[in-house]
Enzyme design. Sequence first.
Site, short mmCIF file in Angstrom:
data_model
loop_
_atom_site.label_atom_id
_atom_site.label_comp_id
_atom_site.label_asym_id
_atom_site.label_seq_id
_atom_site.Cartn_x
_atom_site.Cartn_y
_atom_site.Cartn_z
N GLY A 92 0.78 -0.74 0.06
CA GLY A 92 -0.09 0.13 -0.23
C GLY A 92 1.17 1.26 -0.14
O GLY A 92 1.65 1.17 0.94
N HIS A 93 1.11 2.08 -1.13
CA HIS A 93 2.76 2.87 -1.13
C HIS A 93 1.02 3.59 -1.19
O HIS A 93 0.42 4.12 -2.49
CB HIS A 93 2.90 3.32 -2.52
#
Length: 429
Positions: A40-41
């Site tokens: 999850g960036h």
Amino acid sequence: MKVDVLLGLQWGDEGKGKITDVLTPQYDIIARFQGGPNAGHTLEFDGGKHVLHTIPSGIFHSDKINIIGNGVIIDPYILAAELRKLRDKKVTPEHNLRISKRAHLIIPTHRLLDFVYETSKGASKIGSTLKGIGPSYTDKVSRSGLRIGNTLMADFREKYEELKESHFRIIRSYGYVPEELSIDKMLLSEYEKQWFEGLDYIKDIPLIDSELFINESIAQGKRILAEGAQGAMLDIDFGTYPYVTSSNTITAGVCAGLGISPQKVGRVLGVFKAYCTRVGSGPFPSELFDETGDILRVKGNEFGSTTGRARRCGWIDLPALKYSIMLNGVTDLVMMKADVLDELPSVGVVTAYKIKGNRFDFPLFESISEDLEPEVEMLKGWQENITELQNWSDLPVAFKDYIHYLESNFELPVSVISLGPGRKQTIIR
Ligand code: GDP
Ligand code: IMO
Ligand code: MG
């Protein structure tokens, strides 16, 4: 030109997405080389917040090509949701996103297997994101997986059903009825329907032989940045096994995950937080169980970008970082989230591990031991809001001292300093 690498040096969530987005203007191509939707960036700019899972963090720059490399694994349901969100924001990924035909698929029953394996582990569960990562990489290595290129073949549905049936046999052997299990609050049949719709939806993203594209681009002098997911301490070989992810998260993974030779690797940017976090189970030597840990969690908004879980927080861990720097061949350090420490009168640094009276500078195989005790040094805090500062010369002396202390320990420059989640809250030295 060589391929630069940007990756996490801790247990993930270091801020790789933000920094990739900030550095994208310096490159022509951004490529993910491993991991999947467990990542999850987070990117923040122009008042908006964006979380990417499978798509590289250069996607908001319409003139840059983004590649999902062969080492990545793809869940079409999740990728379709990501694409829809981007299109809502007027991004046109069909123009600047490409997918390697060799990237493996996460099929719905991989996610069920993840759940079944985790549940069977009881108290020793990994704390997986339950996105099907372990089971999909397992099928890849055991040579029974399906690649996204297979979806172009006439026998895809047949192959899919065969793989699904083999998963059913495992799930049943654990005492579950697959059809009664759910994924993301949907029964398998409903999720499967949406998965196939997702597969249909992503069809306008070109599938390519990305290893050829990347090597041709290198030959043409294009500048390429490989964006890592997770972090070195979650690496399948060198992380805190078995509490790791199922891919090589380190620089070595770039060669296999994009199809480039080691000679083509250029700078390696190692991203780390000014403190440390971990989500999921497993050893975390510098973990804080006190009020300071809570301050870091709240001030650092340390809740997972993918699962929403509270992240465990602790001091920066020098033995783990030195190990990561060595494994990755880091040339430049990127320090994130120092602003989270702004209010603290003193900042802790774990300088060594002690196991049964012996002192260690590096995590050894035995570091999984519960008897491990961290040796902590306390440094002076800067107690000043640094989130708006734009120049190195404006930074408080105590903060510069903290950076110099780290630089002398790592014998590397901290070339980029991030002082907030926003694009502009970045100092490049
Ligand atoms: P990634 O997985 O490495 O890309 O990192 P995540 O996006 O999962 O987690 C990093 C979090 O910290 C995100 O919420 C970012 O918006 C935020 N962030 C990134 N850099 C900074 C920073 O320098 N300061 C603060 N306070 N937040 C940051
Ligand atoms: P990004 O790219 C932090 C952790 C999980 C779990 C372990 C195994 O955002 O930094 P998996 O789902 O891979 O089987 O989970 O790895 N994990 C991450 N932790 N950031 C990530 O990615 C992670 N991806 C996996 O929490 O402990
Ligand atoms: Mg993350």
